[in-house]
Design an enzyme around this catalytic site. Structure first.
Site, PDB file in Angstrom:
ATOM      1  N   ASN A  23       0.805  -1.228   0.000  1.00 39.74           N
ATOM      2  CA  ASN A  23       0.000   0.000   0.000  1.00 39.74           C
ATOM      3  C   ASN A  23       0.837   1.277   0.000  1.00 39.74           C
ATOM      4  O   ASN A  23       0.314   2.355  -0.283  1.00 39.74           O
ATOM      5  CB  ASN A  23      -0.990  -0.009   1.173  1.00 39.74           C
ATOM      6  CG  ASN A  23      -2.122  -0.987   0.919  1.00 39.74           C
ATOM      7  OD1 ASN A  23      -2.265  -1.494  -0.194  1.00 39.74           O
ATOM      8  ND2 ASN A  23      -2.906  -1.261   1.944  1.00 39.74           N
ATOM      9  N   ARG A  91      -8.753  -0.874  -7.549  1.00 40.87           N
ATOM     10  CA  ARG A  91      -9.274   0.395  -7.071  1.00 40.87           C
ATOM     11  C   ARG A  91      -8.169   1.441  -6.881  1.00 40.87           C
ATOM     12  O   ARG A  91      -8.349   2.624  -7.134  1.00 40.87           O
ATOM     13  CB  ARG A  91      -9.963   0.146  -5.722  1.00 40.87           C
ATOM     14  CG  ARG A  91     -11.088   1.064  -5.449  1.00 40.87           C
ATOM     15  CD  ARG A  91     -11.460   1.012  -3.996  1.00 40.87           C
ATOM     16  NE  ARG A  91     -11.045   2.245  -3.362  1.00 40.87           N
ATOM     17  CZ  ARG A  91     -11.738   3.348  -3.392  1.00 40.87           C
ATOM     18  NH1 ARG A  91     -12.882   3.386  -3.993  1.00 40.87           N
ATOM     19  NH2 ARG A  91     -11.279   4.442  -2.812  1.00 40.87           N
ATOM     20  N   CYS A 115     -16.842  -3.024  -4.778  1.00 37.33           N
ATOM     21  CA  CYS A 115     -15.747  -3.698  -4.078  1.00 37.33           C
ATOM     22  C   CYS A 115     -16.368  -4.576  -3.008  1.00 37.33           C
ATOM     23  O   CYS A 115     -17.270  -4.151  -2.299  1.00 37.33           O
ATOM     24  CB  CYS A 115     -14.832  -2.643  -3.461  1.00 37.33           C
ATOM     25  SG  CYS A 115     -13.524  -3.355  -2.502  1.00 37.33           S
ATOM     26  N   ARG A 120     -17.051   1.857  -1.691  1.00 34.46           N
ATOM     27  CA  ARG A 120     -15.782   2.603  -1.633  1.00 34.46           C
ATOM     28  C   ARG A 120     -15.836   3.788  -2.599  1.00 34.46           C
ATOM     29  O   ARG A 120     -15.255   3.755  -3.681  1.00 34.46           O
ATOM     30  CB  ARG A 120     -14.594   1.675  -1.928  1.00 34.46           C
ATOM     31  CG  ARG A 120     -14.506   0.569  -0.901  1.00 34.46           C
ATOM     32  CD  ARG A 120     -13.333  -0.334  -1.133  1.00 34.46           C
ATOM     33  NE  ARG A 120     -12.061   0.281  -0.806  1.00 34.46           N
ATOM     34  CZ  ARG A 120     -10.889  -0.287  -1.037  1.00 34.46           C
ATOM     35  NH1 ARG A 120     -10.836  -1.457  -1.617  1.00 34.46           N
ATOM     36  NH2 ARG A 120      -9.769   0.313  -0.705  1.00 34.46           N
ATOM     37  N   PRO A 121     -16.525   4.848  -2.175  1.00 41.35           N
ATOM     38  CA  PRO A 121     -16.651   6.017  -3.044  1.00 41.35           C
ATOM     39  C   PRO A 121     -15.326   6.780  -3.146  1.00 41.35           C
ATOM     40  O   PRO A 121     -14.383   6.507  -2.399  1.00 41.35           O
ATOM     41  CB  PRO A 121     -17.695   6.872  -2.321  1.00 41.35           C
ATOM     42  CG  PRO A 121     -17.593   6.473  -0.887  1.00 41.35           C
ATOM     43  CD  PRO A 121     -17.135   5.055  -0.860  1.00 41.35           C
ATOM     44  N   ASP A 123     -15.623  10.316  -3.431  1.00 32.88           N
ATOM     45  CA  ASP A 123     -16.104  11.703  -3.306  1.00 32.88           C
ATOM     46  C   ASP A 123     -15.080  12.612  -2.619  1.00 32.88           C
ATOM     47  O   ASP A 123     -14.938  13.784  -2.967  1.00 32.88           O
ATOM     48  CB  ASP A 123     -17.445  11.732  -2.548  1.00 32.88           C
ATOM     49  CG  ASP A 123     -17.356  11.066  -1.186  1.00 32.88           C
ATOM     50  OD1 ASP A 123     -16.855   9.929  -1.131  1.00 32.88           O
ATOM     51  OD2 ASP A 123     -17.752  11.683  -0.179  1.00 32.88           O
ATOM     52  N   LEU A 124     -14.335  12.061  -1.649  1.00 36.84           N
ATOM     53  CA  LEU A 124     -13.386  12.912  -0.909  1.00 36.84           C
ATOM     54  C   LEU A 124     -12.189  13.292  -1.794  1.00 36.84           C
ATOM     55  O   LEU A 124     -11.688  14.413  -1.725  1.00 36.84           O
ATOM     56  CB  LEU A 124     -12.915  12.217   0.369  1.00 36.84           C
ATOM     57  CG  LEU A 124     -14.035  11.890   1.373  1.00 36.84           C
ATOM     58  CD1 LEU A 124     -13.516  10.991   2.496  1.00 36.84           C
ATOM     59  CD2 LEU A 124     -14.614  13.177   1.967  1.00 36.84           C
ATOM     60  N   ASP A 309      -7.187  -3.642   7.790  1.00 37.38           N
ATOM     61  CA  ASP A 309      -6.539  -4.648   6.942  1.00 37.38           C
ATOM     62  C   ASP A 309      -6.013  -5.845   7.737  1.00 37.38           C
ATOM     63  O   ASP A 309      -5.525  -6.815   7.148  1.00 37.38           O
ATOM     64  CB  ASP A 309      -5.388  -4.015   6.135  1.00 37.38           C
ATOM     65  CG  ASP A 309      -5.908  -3.062   5.075  1.00 37.38           C
ATOM     66  OD1 ASP A 309      -7.117  -3.087   4.779  1.00 37.38           O
ATOM     67  OD2 ASP A 309      -5.102  -2.275   4.545  1.00 37.38           O
ATOM     68  N   ILE A 331     -14.378   0.993   9.824  1.00 38.08           N
ATOM     69  CA  ILE A 331     -13.954   1.594   8.547  1.00 38.08           C
ATOM     70  C   ILE A 331     -14.668   0.929   7.377  1.00 38.08           C
ATOM     71  O   ILE A 331     -15.195   1.620   6.496  1.00 38.08           O
ATOM     72  CB  ILE A 331     -12.423   1.519   8.411  1.00 38.08           C
ATOM     73  CG1 ILE A 331     -11.834   2.351   9.547  1.00 38.08           C
ATOM     74  CG2 ILE A 331     -11.956   2.040   7.047  1.00 38.08           C
ATOM     75  CD1 ILE A 331     -10.361   2.313   9.676  1.00 38.08           C
TER      76      ILE A 331
END
Ligand code: EPU
Length: 423
Positions: A23, A91, A115, A120-121, A123-124, A309, A331
């Site tokens: 990640n 993604r 997903c 899992r948008p 928008d932010l 995770d 989350i």
């Protein structure tokens, strides 16, 4: 499609090296798009997600060479449209948006699809780009961002209903490096992977302060240059092997870890009765399986809280830990697909409203199970290590997205596992 057959009951012993962080690698590979000079990135794990990212940036025009963990990227001339066929597979491909917008003043990227771990948008991310002056248009499943006169620094609050956004913070931070003036990101994600990206960008000549905290300040610069960087250790891979060692190990040692990044995971494993002993420098640890074990309560939270995770893998560990454990995912409250499969192996788990209540049983038993996403498949591998009999885990491509050669590492520790072709 490969599957993994795990013959339960072997004791894990010995030592392995933890790989570089998936990640952290993904946005860092995308950040190489910000400069026309050479970037050399070391310890990029050989997993399918990093391969997808390399394919995406190559399709955008990057010249990429990869050999044993080191990736050399040159983006002399790049395009601004990311191909749907590649983007739809992962993604995290959304994090090419920030670099493309900053360098080209325009980008076209497909909207990421559904997903399995939840809604899992983005928008932010878009809120941040808009604040920097980008115009946003949606058409035919694509997003087009344009800023023909360049981006301008702004004050942006990136808090969403589930807290800060990791890739959203990365994306806006990358875009802001080349914006005119100063950008302040409030409610930023503070994950170590965000800090690693900021360190990479600063080595390229960006002026970023506050990364790793909730407030990041970026002073825009005109140009970024080439860089050499080594990616941080993968704290989730390390946590997964810690859980494996706690379940089935006798003094397993993990090298190339970072103690500071592992505090919440280490605390949860120790609370359940095991002991994790770090060396003085904090970059190796040995896991000692406990004699007196107990259930624990875990609630996932943004860093430095317990990571979502590592939720599935901990559920697998607690499935055979005596007592009652309560695991809440704030989350991704729908991220409990692994529980149905663990129950097929005999686990006693009830999931309701983003919370799993686990009553530890003495032993699980093998069953054919199906991986549904990356961390869920890791949880099934862990459960299978001590289950009675041979567990077949199908759809192994999920685990290959994020764990570098997991079967080889388990074999090195003495697990009895085989990768076979699924018919
Ligand atoms: N969210 C929004 N709007 C947005 C972005 C996010 O509402 O625009 C919500 C999400 O739906 C979620 C929360 O905010 O409820 C946090 O999501 P975040 O954006 O932080 O997730 P991400 O950046 O897309 C990264 C990791 C995930 C990890 C999450 C949370 C990468 C490539 N992915 O995703 O890793 O679960 O942060 O820590 O860094 C994994 O490795 O298995 C994995 C899924």
């Amino acid at each position: 499609m490969d599957k993994l057959v795990v013959h339960g009951g072997s004791t894990l012993r010995g030592a392995i090296n933890i790989s570089g962080s998936k990640n952290a690698s993904l946005p860092i590979l995308a950040a190489a798009l910000l400069t026309e000079e050479d970037c050399i990135i070391r310890r990029v794990p050989d997993v399918s997600d990093t391969n997808y990212m390399i394919q995406i940036i190559s399709a955008l025009g990057a010249d990429v060479e990869r050999s044993s963990g080191t990736v050399r990227i040159t983006c002399a001339d790049i395009m601004d449209e990311a191909p749907y066929e590649l983007v739809r597979r992962m993604r995290a491909s959304v994090c090419v948006m920030g670099p493309l917008l900053a360098r080209k003043g325009r980008c076209v990227v497909s909207l990421p699809g559904g997903c399995v771990i939840g809604d899992r948008p983005i928008d932010l991310h878009l809120r941040g780009f808009e604040a920097l002056g980008a115009k946003i248009e949606f058409e035919g499943g694509n997003i087009t961002l344009t800023a023909p006169d360049g981006l301008r620094g702004a004050e942006i609050d990136l808090r969403g209903t589930h807290g800060p956004t990791v890739l959203g913070t990365d994306n806006v931070m990358m875009a802001a490096t080349l914006a005119e003036g100063i950008t302040v990101i409030e409610s930023a994600a503070a994950e170590p992977e965000v800090l690693d990206l900021a360190n990479f960008l600063n080595s390229m000549g960006a002026k970023i302060t506050g990364a790793g905290t909730r407030r990041i300040v970026i002073e825009g610069v005109k140009k970024l240059h080439g860089v050499e960087h080594t990616v941080i250790p993968d704290r989730i891979e390390a946590g997964t092997f810690m859980a494996a060692a706690a379940l089935a190990g006798e003094g397993v040692t993990l090298h190339r870890v970072c103690r500071d990044h592992m505090k919440a995971i280490t605390a949860a494993i120790e609370l359940s009765g095991h002991r994790v002993e770090f060396n003085e420098s904090g970059c190796s640890c040995t896991i000692h399986r406990g004699d007196v074990l107990q259930g624990v309560e875990i609630t996932t939270a943004p860093y430095a809280g317990y990571p979502t995770d590592m939720q599935a893998q901990m559920t697998a560990l607690l499935a055979t830990t005596p007592g009652i454990s309560v695991i809440k995912d704030t989350i991704f409250p729908q991220r409990f697909m692994h529980c149905a499969e663990l129950k097929r192996m005999g686990a006693d788990i009830k999931v309701d409203n983003g919370t799993a209540v686990v009553r530890g049983v003495a032993q699980l038993s093998a069953a054919p199970v199906m991986a549904s996403d990356l961390r869920a498949s890791a949880a099934l591998v862990l459960a299978a290590l001590t289950a009675k009999g041979s567990t077949e885990i199908s759809r192994l491509y999920h685990i290959d997205r994020g764990y570098e050669h997991i079967d080889e590492k388990l074999l090195m520790l003495g697990a009895n596992v085989e990768r076979v072709k699924d018919r």
